[in-house]
Design a protein around this motif. Structure first.
Motif, PDB file in Angstrom:
ATOM      1  N   TRP A 189       0.802  -1.226   0.000  1.00 19.47           N
ATOM      2  CA  TRP A 189       0.000   0.000   0.000  1.00 19.47           C
ATOM      3  C   TRP A 189       0.834   1.276   0.000  1.00 19.47           C
ATOM      4  CZ3 TRP A 189       0.470   3.135   4.351  1.00 19.47           C
ATOM      5  CH2 TRP A 189       1.060   2.543   5.468  1.00 19.47           C
ATOM      6  N   TRP A 190       2.157   1.165   0.287  1.00 16.50           N
ATOM      7  CA  TRP A 190       2.947   2.395   0.343  1.00 16.50           C
ATOM      8  C   TRP A 190       4.093   2.453  -0.646  1.00 16.50           C
ATOM      9  CZ3 TRP A 190       7.940   1.233   1.623  1.00 16.50           C
ATOM     10  CH2 TRP A 190       8.176   0.103   2.425  1.00 16.50           C
ATOM     11  N   VAL A 191       4.381   1.382  -1.375  1.00 14.40           N
ATOM     12  CA  VAL A 191       5.482   1.433  -2.335  1.00 14.40           C
ATOM     13  C   VAL A 191       5.016   2.117  -3.618  1.00 14.40           C
ATOM     14  CG1 VAL A 191       6.599  -0.627  -1.410  1.00 14.40           C
ATOM     15  CG2 VAL A 191       4.918  -0.864  -3.247  1.00 14.40           C
ATOM     16  N   LEU A 192       5.964   2.473  -4.467  1.00 16.10           N
ATOM     17  CA  LEU A 192       5.641   3.084  -5.756  1.00 16.10           C
ATOM     18  C   LEU A 192       4.822   2.132  -6.614  1.00 16.10           C
ATOM     19  CD1 LEU A 192       9.090   4.718  -6.607  1.00 16.10           C
ATOM     20  CD2 LEU A 192       7.043   5.874  -5.731  1.00 16.10           C
ATOM     21  N   GLN A 193       4.008   2.696  -7.516  1.00 13.47           N
ATOM     22  CA  GLN A 193       3.129   1.861  -8.335  1.00 13.47           C
ATOM     23  C   GLN A 193       3.917   0.861  -9.174  1.00 13.47           C
ATOM     24  OE1 GLN A 193       0.405   4.215 -10.627  1.00 13.47           O
ATOM     25  NE2 GLN A 193      -0.965   4.565  -8.900  1.00 13.47           N
ATOM     26  N   SER A 194       5.024   1.295  -9.731  1.00  9.93           N
ATOM     27  CA  SER A 194       5.826   0.390 -10.563  1.00  9.93           C
ATOM     28  C   SER A 194       6.349  -0.774  -9.734  1.00  9.93           C
ATOM     29  CB  SER A 194       6.978   1.144 -11.209  1.00  9.93           C
ATOM     30  OG  SER A 194       7.795   1.759 -10.217  1.00  9.93           O
ATOM     31  N   ALA A 220       3.415  -3.167  -8.773  1.00  8.53           N
ATOM     32  CA  ALA A 220       3.007  -4.061  -9.858  1.00  8.53           C
ATOM     33  C   ALA A 220       3.911  -5.288  -9.931  1.00  8.53           C
ATOM     34  CB  ALA A 220       3.034  -3.301 -11.190  1.00  8.53           C
ATOM     35  N   ASP A 221       5.222  -5.065  -9.862  1.00 12.26           N
ATOM     36  CA  ASP A 221       6.159  -6.185  -9.961  1.00 12.26           C
ATOM     37  C   ASP A 221       6.134  -7.071  -8.725  1.00 12.26           C
ATOM     38  OD1 ASP A 221       7.026  -5.650 -12.504  1.00 12.26           O
ATOM     39  OD2 ASP A 221       8.737  -4.442 -11.874  1.00 12.26           O
ATOM     40  N   ILE A 222       6.048  -6.446  -7.540  1.00 10.31           N
ATOM     41  CA  ILE A 222       6.030  -7.227  -6.305  1.00 10.31           C
ATOM     42  C   ILE A 222       4.779  -8.105  -6.246  1.00 10.31           C
ATOM     43  CG2 ILE A 222       5.807  -7.066  -3.790  1.00 10.31           C
ATOM     44  CD1 ILE A 222       7.559  -4.524  -3.956  1.00 10.31           C
ATOM     45  N   ALA A 223       3.622  -7.518  -6.561  1.00 12.87           N
ATOM     46  CA  ALA A 223       2.382  -8.291  -6.546  1.00 12.87           C
ATOM     47  C   ALA A 223       2.419  -9.412  -7.571  1.00 12.87           C
ATOM     48  CB  ALA A 223       1.192  -7.366  -6.805  1.00 12.87           C
ATOM     49  N   SER A 224       2.962  -9.126  -8.746  1.00  9.20           N
ATOM     50  CA  SER A 224       3.075 -10.162  -9.779  1.00  9.20           C
ATOM     51  C   SER A 224       3.975 -11.299  -9.318  1.00  9.20           C
ATOM     52  CB  SER A 224       3.620  -9.542 -11.066  1.00  9.20           C
ATOM     53  OG  SER A 224       3.835 -10.524 -12.054  1.00  9.20           O
ATOM     54  N   ASN A 269      15.441  -2.259   3.672  1.00  5.91           N
ATOM     55  CA  ASN A 269      16.030  -1.349   2.697  1.00  5.91           C
ATOM     56  C   ASN A 269      15.030  -0.313   2.206  1.00  5.91           C
ATOM     57  OD1 ASN A 269      18.972  -2.038   1.591  1.00  5.91           O
ATOM     58  ND2 ASN A 269      18.013  -3.959   2.230  1.00  5.91           N
ATOM     59  N   TYR A 270      13.774  -0.717   2.026  1.00 10.50           N
ATOM     60  CA  TYR A 270      12.739   0.239   1.635  1.00 10.50           C
ATOM     61  C   TYR A 270      12.513   1.280   2.724  1.00 10.50           C
ATOM     62  CZ  TYR A 270      10.785  -1.692  -2.722  1.00 10.50           C
ATOM     63  OH  TYR A 270      10.574  -2.077  -4.024  1.00 10.50           O
ATOM     64  N   LEU A 271      12.392   0.828   3.972  1.00  9.31           N
ATOM     65  CA  LEU A 271      12.032   1.732   5.067  1.00  9.31           C
ATOM     66  C   LEU A 271      13.146   2.701   5.424  1.00  9.31           C
ATOM     67  CD1 LEU A 271      10.141  -0.697   7.485  1.00  9.31           C
ATOM     68  CD2 LEU A 271       9.149   1.059   5.999  1.00  9.31           C
ATOM     69  N   LEU A 272      14.395   2.240   5.327  1.00  5.90           N
ATOM     70  CA  LEU A 272      15.518   3.061   5.784  1.00  5.90           C
ATOM     71  C   LEU A 272      16.132   3.892   4.667  1.00  5.90           C
ATOM     72  CD1 LEU A 272      17.181   0.453   8.166  1.00  5.90           C
ATOM     73  CD2 LEU A 272      15.658   2.344   8.764  1.00  5.90           C
ATOM     74  N   PHE A 273      15.717   3.656   3.424  1.00  9.64           N
ATOM     75  CA  PHE A 273      16.176   4.464   2.284  1.00  9.64           C
ATOM     76  C   PHE A 273      17.683   4.395   2.056  1.00  9.64           C
ATOM     77  CE2 PHE A 273      12.328   6.586   3.913  1.00  9.64           C
ATOM     78  CZ  PHE A 273      11.518   6.472   2.794  1.00  9.64           C
TER      79      PHE A 273
END
Length: 386
Positions: free
Chosen positions: A108-113, A116-120, A312-316
């Motif tokens: 719900w908070w990652v970029l749309q691109s 899409a890949d993560i869900a796939s 890695n996502y959370l800490l940038f």
């Protein structure tokens, strides 16, 4: 006067549970220790602390082939429904839990691109085709792999695909006259394909079942080889050399030695040798202490990579050092909880319920995976459209 017998204190319930679940007596504890070593190698590789830790997957593959050879080919008569249900209860609950929790926590908070890949990738993982998705999207050793929390499920897809192959072979056993010749032929064909992929520089063959079948079948064919009859001293020496080959490969192998590569042969043969030499003092001393980790290795493998990716996502920034150590410590706790409250109860349930209830439960597990896969596929589609 009535004399009452003193009440003896009952054994501690938790101690009994721990001994039963983490120190089982009906298993090869040195092989469990080998699993523990394999998951340590993989986790340290993904943490960036061990350059050759990718061979942990090779270890898992050979061990899996060994146990499936016993479950499918060495039991007579073969019970196909029991075989399928055992695999489903073993693998699906923890996988379904990990993908559901990770998806709910980050999509719900990652970029749309990325969404899409993560869900796939998650949808493909739930139907055990993650290796096919990965081969078409990302190189395993490339930097963008850090964006996909389900990328590591490619090896679980390979395993399930091997289960399907060995299942078909087991069904055909009554009409197969030359079982050893068949397995040896498939082993040779897979090894030849792997060699050609290495020669052509096809790095994506790393993900394919065709390049890995020889590793699975190396473990399976152990059941068809004569038992090694070595003196105690020689057996310990050979065992120690095999263990040194595995550890040395994990420490020093460069990524160019990853399958497909002829150098993948050495740790795989070392694993086979260790399996063929039970009850050695070297195994008792060096591998058995790792057996509790081997028992929970599936849960550790499932949760460690999403933990690293989410951090890695959370800490940038690229997580490393003390922060990575903290992430791995947290992942270990989560993995232990997953084993105790998801993985182990599912197996115990499959053991104690009636056949009809067991089969319905297996159907519900498959339905749950397919349902979540459809949801994730829809999320992926919508994210790409917008």
């Amino acid at each position: 006067m009535l004399q009452l017998e003193p009440i003896q204190p009952a054994p501690g319930r938790w101690r009994t549970i721990v001994e039963k679940d983490f120190f089982p007596r009906n298993r090869r504890r040195d092989v469990d220790g080998l699993r523990g070593l394999a998951v340590v190698l993989v986790v340290l590789f993904h943490a960036g602390w061990l350059k050759g830790g990718f061979i942990g997957v090779d270890i898992f593959v050979v061990i899996s082939g060994y146990f499936m050879g016993r479950s499918a080919l060495m039991q007579h008569p073969f019970q196909p429904v029991r075989f399928v249900c055992r695999r489903l209860y073993r693998l699906l609950p923890a996988l379904l839990c990990m993908i559901a929790v990770t998806s709910a926590g980050m999509l719900w908070w990652v970029l749309q691109s990325d969404r899409a890949d993560i869900a796939s990738n998650g949808a493909y993982a739930l139907v055990y085709l993650s290796n096919i998705w990965a081969a078409g999207h990302v190189g395993y050793f490339q930097g963008q792999a850090m964006a996909y929390p389900f990328l590591h499920t490619w090896s679980l897809s390979l395993e399930m695909q091997f289960y399907a192959i060995i299942f078909v072979v087991a069904l055909l056993l009554p009409v197969i006259r030359h079982r050893r010749l068949l397995l040896l032929s498939v082993f040779t064909a897979s090894a030849a394909y792997c060699a050609l992929a290495w020669y052509w520089g096809d790095g994506q063959a790393y993900y394919t079942i065709f390049a890995r079948l020889w590793q699975f079948l190396l473990g399976t064919m152990i059941w068809m080889l004569p038992r090694l009859r070595l003196s105690c001293g020689v057996a310990n020496l050979v065992y120690a050399v095999a263990l040194a080959v595995i550890v040395g490969s994990g420490l020093f192998y460069p990524r160019s030695f990853a399958c497909p590569s002829y150098m993948a042969v050495f740790p795989c043969i070392a694993v086979a040798v260790i399996i063929m030499l039970p009850d050695t003092k070297v195994g008792q001393r060096w591998l058995v202490p790792l057996s509790p980790l081997g028992v929970i290795s599936y849960s550790v493998y499932l949760w460690h990579w999403p933990g690293i990716v989410v951090a890695n996502y959370l800490l940038f920034f690229q997580v490393h050092g003390a922060v990575m150590a903290g992430v791995l410590a947290l992942v270990t706790v989560v993995s232990l909880l997953s084993y105790v409250f998801v993985e182990r109860p599912a197996l115990d349930y499959e053991d104690r319920v009636s056949v009809a209830v067991r089969n319905r439960g297996a159907g519900l597990l498959v339905g749950g995976c397919l349902g979540l896969a459809v949801v994730l596929a829809f999320i992926s589609h919508v994210s790409r459209v917008h």
